[in-house]
Write an enzyme that holds these catalytic residues in place. Structure first.
Site, PDB file in Angstrom:
ATOM      1  N   GLU A 172       8.113  -2.638  13.025  1.00 58.49           N
ATOM      2  CA  GLU A 172       9.256  -1.846  12.555  1.00 58.49           C
ATOM      3  C   GLU A 172      10.315  -2.721  11.927  1.00 58.49           C
ATOM      4  O   GLU A 172      10.938  -2.337  10.932  1.00 58.49           O
ATOM      5  CB  GLU A 172       9.852  -1.066  13.737  1.00 58.49           C
ATOM      6  N   GLU A 173      10.537  -3.898  12.506  1.00 61.61           N
ATOM      7  CA  GLU A 173      11.605  -4.758  12.010  1.00 61.61           C
ATOM      8  C   GLU A 173      11.368  -5.211  10.571  1.00 61.61           C
ATOM      9  O   GLU A 173      12.302  -5.600   9.877  1.00 61.61           O
ATOM     10  CB  GLU A 173      11.776  -5.974  12.929  1.00 61.61           C
ATOM     11  N   ASP A 225      17.236  -4.162  21.162  1.00 60.43           N
ATOM     12  CA  ASP A 225      16.443  -3.676  20.037  1.00 60.43           C
ATOM     13  C   ASP A 225      15.098  -4.395  20.001  1.00 60.43           C
ATOM     14  O   ASP A 225      15.031  -5.537  19.541  1.00 60.43           O
ATOM     15  CB  ASP A 225      17.212  -3.917  18.737  1.00 60.43           C
ATOM     16  N   LEU A 230      -0.397   4.868   0.951  1.00 63.17           N
ATOM     17  CA  LEU A 230      -1.751   4.704   1.487  1.00 63.17           C
ATOM     18  C   LEU A 230      -1.665   3.949   2.809  1.00 63.17           C
ATOM     19  O   LEU A 230      -0.874   3.011   2.943  1.00 63.17           O
ATOM     20  CB  LEU A 230      -2.644   3.918   0.517  1.00 63.17           C
ATOM     21  N   GLU A 250       1.215   7.972   6.946  1.00 63.71           N
ATOM     22  CA  GLU A 250       0.387   8.013   5.738  1.00 63.71           C
ATOM     23  C   GLU A 250      -1.080   8.268   6.068  1.00 63.71           C
ATOM     24  O   GLU A 250      -1.763   8.998   5.347  1.00 63.71           O
ATOM     25  CB  GLU A 250       0.547   6.706   4.968  1.00 63.71           C
ATOM     26  N   ASP A 272      14.935   4.383  19.811  1.00 64.80           N
ATOM     27  CA  ASP A 272      14.732   2.994  19.402  1.00 64.80           C
ATOM     28  C   ASP A 272      15.591   2.102  20.290  1.00 64.80           C
ATOM     29  O   ASP A 272      15.146   1.608  21.321  1.00 64.80           O
ATOM     30  CB  ASP A 272      15.094   2.867  17.921  1.00 64.80           C
ATOM     31  N   THR A 305       0.828  -1.211   0.000  1.00 65.52           N
ATOM     32  CA  THR A 305       0.000   0.000   0.000  1.00 65.52           C
ATOM     33  C   THR A 305       0.863   1.262   0.000  1.00 65.52           C
ATOM     34  O   THR A 305       0.762   2.089   0.900  1.00 65.52           O
ATOM     35  CB  THR A 305      -0.935   0.020   1.221  1.00 65.52           C
ATOM     36  N   GLU A 307       2.787   3.726   8.326  1.00 66.31           N
ATOM     37  CA  GLU A 307       1.331   3.696   8.113  1.00 66.31           C
ATOM     38  C   GLU A 307       0.647   4.816   8.888  1.00 66.31           C
ATOM     39  O   GLU A 307      -0.315   5.427   8.415  1.00 66.31           O
ATOM     40  CB  GLU A 307       0.766   2.331   8.509  1.00 66.31           C
ATOM     41  N   HIS A 319      19.784  -8.555  16.555  1.00 61.78           N
ATOM     42  CA  HIS A 319      18.852  -9.369  15.758  1.00 61.78           C
ATOM     43  C   HIS A 319      19.082 -10.874  15.887  1.00 61.78           C
ATOM     44  O   HIS A 319      18.724 -11.636  14.977  1.00 61.78           O
ATOM     45  CB  HIS A 319      18.887  -8.960  14.289  1.00 61.78           C
TER      46      HIS A 319
END
Length: 726
Positions: free
Chosen positions: A404-405, A366, A249, A416, A433, A246, A413, A530
């Site tokens: 977020e990852e 994180d 949007l 937007e 973060d 999207t 979003e 991570h």
């Protein structure tokens, strides 16, 4: 106003602003008493309470893995809501906002594997690594498929690396193994495909993350902060931020979605991350000639190009490497958790504080270090509000972003969906973060105008050394106006959730963290990043024992937040922006002017625009400095509003939605990402580099176009600063 002069001594808590929000613009000196209407904010907050609260919250947040949209993620949603809806310490309001987004997951029933021998899994040193919810290492948005070919080593997977390798041997039908760094995750495969490579393996070299240490018997975790041999860095392998189906949007249930096959910026060929234990077993068996010196790493062998394939003496001789990958895309509901403290005077002006909530596994650093700090700030401020002791001048919005990852999805979003309101009303965005990478020094990146809101807080364990002075010790630069000051980085990429606010909305932003001494290690990031080892044990043992740096970041970020939310005039300095633009134009002239002139292109209009900006910025800063506080409070409140609007909208003046048609979400002509190594205006730098390489007339025309774009933007920004001063 010089950054150094807005720093206050003696801060012990988040809510002790008193003098802080006024210093600088109104000539109030250190030690002056605060006005009576701010007296409730001068009471100290117990540092130990913040420290213990962060540790307790951190432990709760990391109890189980909480990858986006999983049961663990939903548990953190409920935990955030419970805290922000508390009757004694909660916010004015809190709610969830769900988006229907396209994510990528491995197949639990058919695990991804790489065969030429047996692929190792992450070794369990603590019970956390044995949790069944630990997601297997995979490349999110990497395609499913089975590919088979001879192995080659391609350094960091940059386009230039593949060009070097292709000059030595044919890459058609090969599998490339590359190390992290140098190029984005997705680019390692995107760059490979045009050369005929059919699959990619990615690993973290001990040289880049562990300072060469490799043994889990006495060198790596659990004996130190270094990454164990089987550790694998997960990640999102897509270049664009936001939901990929999207673009531009908000991803609500009824939103139009592009076909999955039309997604851009993702790997076109199968790609899989592995640990350096497996990478060593493969690289040290490769045949062919030795790779260049700067391609070598820490393995006790020569890093060869590959024959392609393995050496004749290798037990893998004549063996192909096969990737069996079963990743799949799914539409999932992902939630942002929002909280608000309404402003008392300007409720339609927003200061947003954000941090993402989801992690790849337990996510102790994180993002839970940042989430713990945000919850502590919200608790302290919420307690003041609930007790009727304080309410900010402007509205404070807290955002706990989801997914977020997977590519900054929750924040994008949100941006937007509320683009109009946020563009018109947002004063600034603060991002915390990974709040604590380690405990050596503060690190910050942000718009030049907001650099002077960092407050003087003492470093952990000291009553005399300030965060500011310690920061200068570890990272500094020389300013033409101020002398030796901390080095504040630029937001030129999309490293965290500030991306949508800076690049898409043009909102002045700041990113804050505590980090390690980079002169003592080559680690490009904290080593357990991570992986399944990013746990509470890892954080509390090696990253921030006692959570003292968490407390320091909470106090620093909290003071920044309140100063932005509570100052009569915004603590922004346009002259600092002018200095940055002057540095950029000087760098551009040194690097490019001769060739630009040779191609009939002049830098003079750009230089003139920067001079106009400097004149306007100096004039506005002088107006602010000479403003009468009491008159603004009592007789000319609209004058204060007018000045604040000029400051608030400055970064918006640099937006051009047509400047970068091939860069999704990038509209800010000063801070857009760039591929050039020349630290100047990104559109100009990239266009000139391309024209230099090609020599084509049309490419020099593009360089001229980007010069005109940035010249017009700077000139327009100067006019926005000057207009209201008459």
């Amino acid at each position: 106003m010089m950054l150094k002069k807005v720093l206050l001594s003696g801060f012990a808590g988040l809510a002790v602003l008193a003098v802080g929000i006024l210093i600088g613009h109104f000539g109030i000196e250190k030690g002056s008493s605060a006005p009576s209407w701010m007296s409730d904010l001068s009471r100290d907050v117990d540092e130990k309470l913040i420290q213990d609260g962060a540790a307790s919250t951190h432990r709760e947040l990391t109890r189980v893995p909480h990858m986006a949209t999983t049961a663990g993620d939903e548990a953190t949603v409920q935990y955030m809501l419970k805290n922000w809806q508390d009757t004694d310490t909660g916010l004015d309001a809190s709610w969830r906002e769900d988006y229907r987004v396209y994510l990528s997951f491995p197949n639990r029933d058919k695990p991804n594997n790489v065969s030429v021998g047996e692929l190792c899994v992450e070794k369990a040193y603590q019970s956390e690594q044995d949790d069944p919810e630990v997601v297997q290492p995979y490349a999110a948005y990497g395609p499913a498929g089975e590919v088979k070919g001879r192995l080659v080593y391609a350094n960091q997977g940059k386009a230039s690396d593949y060009e070097t390798l292709n000059a030595t041997l044919s890459l058609t039908g090969t599998i490339a193994i590359v190390r992290y760094g140098g190029a984005g995750r997705a680019d390692k495969a995107i760059n490979a495909a045009p050369f005929g490579v059919i699959g990619v393996l990615v690993y973290t070299d001990p040289y880049d993350i562990n300072d060469g240490l490799m043994s889990d018997e006495n060198e790596t975790y659990p004996h130190s902060w270094y990454l164990p041999p089987s550790g694998v860095e997960r990640g999102s392998y897509k270049n664009h931020f936001g939901d990929p189906l999207t673009p531009y949007l908000a991803a609500k249930n009824g939103t139009y979605r592009i076909p999955v096959e039309n997604i851009t910026g993702i790997p076109p060929i199968p790609i899989q991350p592995i640990g350096f234990e497996d990478a060593q077993a493969l690289i040290c068996e490769l045949g062919g000639s030795a790779a260049p010196e700067d391609w070598q790493g820490s393995f006790p062998c020569s890093y060869n190009f590959g024959g392609p394939g393995f050496a004749s003496s290798s037990p893998f001789n004549n063996s192909d490497v096969t990737l069996h990958l079963y990743n799949r895309g799914e539409l999932r509901d992902s939630a942002n958790v929002m909280g608000v403290i309404w402003g008392s005077v300007e409720p339609d002006r927003y200061v947003i504080y954000g941090n993402h909530r989801d992690s790849w596994v337990h996510g102790a650093i994180d993002p839970s270090s940042g989430t713990a700090v945000m919850l502590e700030i919200a608790r302290v401020l919420g307690q003041k509000v609930k007790a009727g002791k304080w309410r900010p001048r402007r509205t404070i919005i807290f955002g706990s972003w989801g997914a977020e990852e997977f590519g900054l999805i929750g924040s994008a979003e949100y941006a937007e969906e509320y683009v109009s309101k946020l563009s018109q009303r947002t004063v600034a965005y603060i991002n915390v973060d990974i709040s604590v990478f380690a405990n050596a020094t503060l690190r910050a990146s942000g718009s030049p105008t907001v650099q002077n809101v960092i407050f003087k807080v003492n470093i952990p364990g000291s009553d005399s050394v300030s965060v500011y002075d310690n920061w200068i010790r570890y990272s500094n630069r020389t300013s033409a106006a101020y002398g030796n000051i901390p080095n504040v980085g630029h937001m030129t990429g999309a490293g965290s959730d500030y991306a949508s606010f800076v690049h898409y909305l043009g909102i002045t932003s700041l990113d804050i963290s505590y980090t390690y001494d980079r002169s003592t290690t080559r680690a490009r990031i904290y080593p357990a990043y991570h992986t399944a080892y990013d746990t509470f044990d890892y954080a509390s043992t090696y990253i921030d024992p006692g959570f003292t740096s968490h407390q320091t970041v909470a106090r620093t970020a909290g003071n920044v937040l309140i100063r932005l939310a509570d100052g009569l005039l915004l603590p922004f300095n346009c002259s600092d922006y002018a200095e940055t633009l002057e540095q950029f134009v000087s760098t551009a002239a040194e690097a490019f002017e001769a060739q630009l002139v040779a191609n009939g292109i002049s830098l003079e209009p750009l230089k003139a625009a920067v001079k106009r900006f400097r004149t306007a910025a100096t004039s506005l800063d002088r107006t602010i400095h000479n403003s009468d506080l009491l008159l603004l409070l009592s007789g000319r409140p609209l004058r204060a509003r007018m000045i604040n609007d000029q400051l608030m909208l400055l970064d918006r003046a640099f937006l051009d939605p047509l400047a970068f048609p091939n860069k999704y979400g990038y509209r800010h002509v000063i801070w857009a990402s760039r591929s050039s190594n020349v630290a100047t205006f990104p559109g100009v730098a990239d266009a000139v580099e391309k024209a230099r390489a090609s020599g084509r007339k049309e490419d020099w025309a593009q360089a001229h176009k980007h010069l005109s774009i940035v010249t017009q933007a700077i000139s327009g920004a100067a006019h926005t600063l000057a207009e209201a001063q008459r």
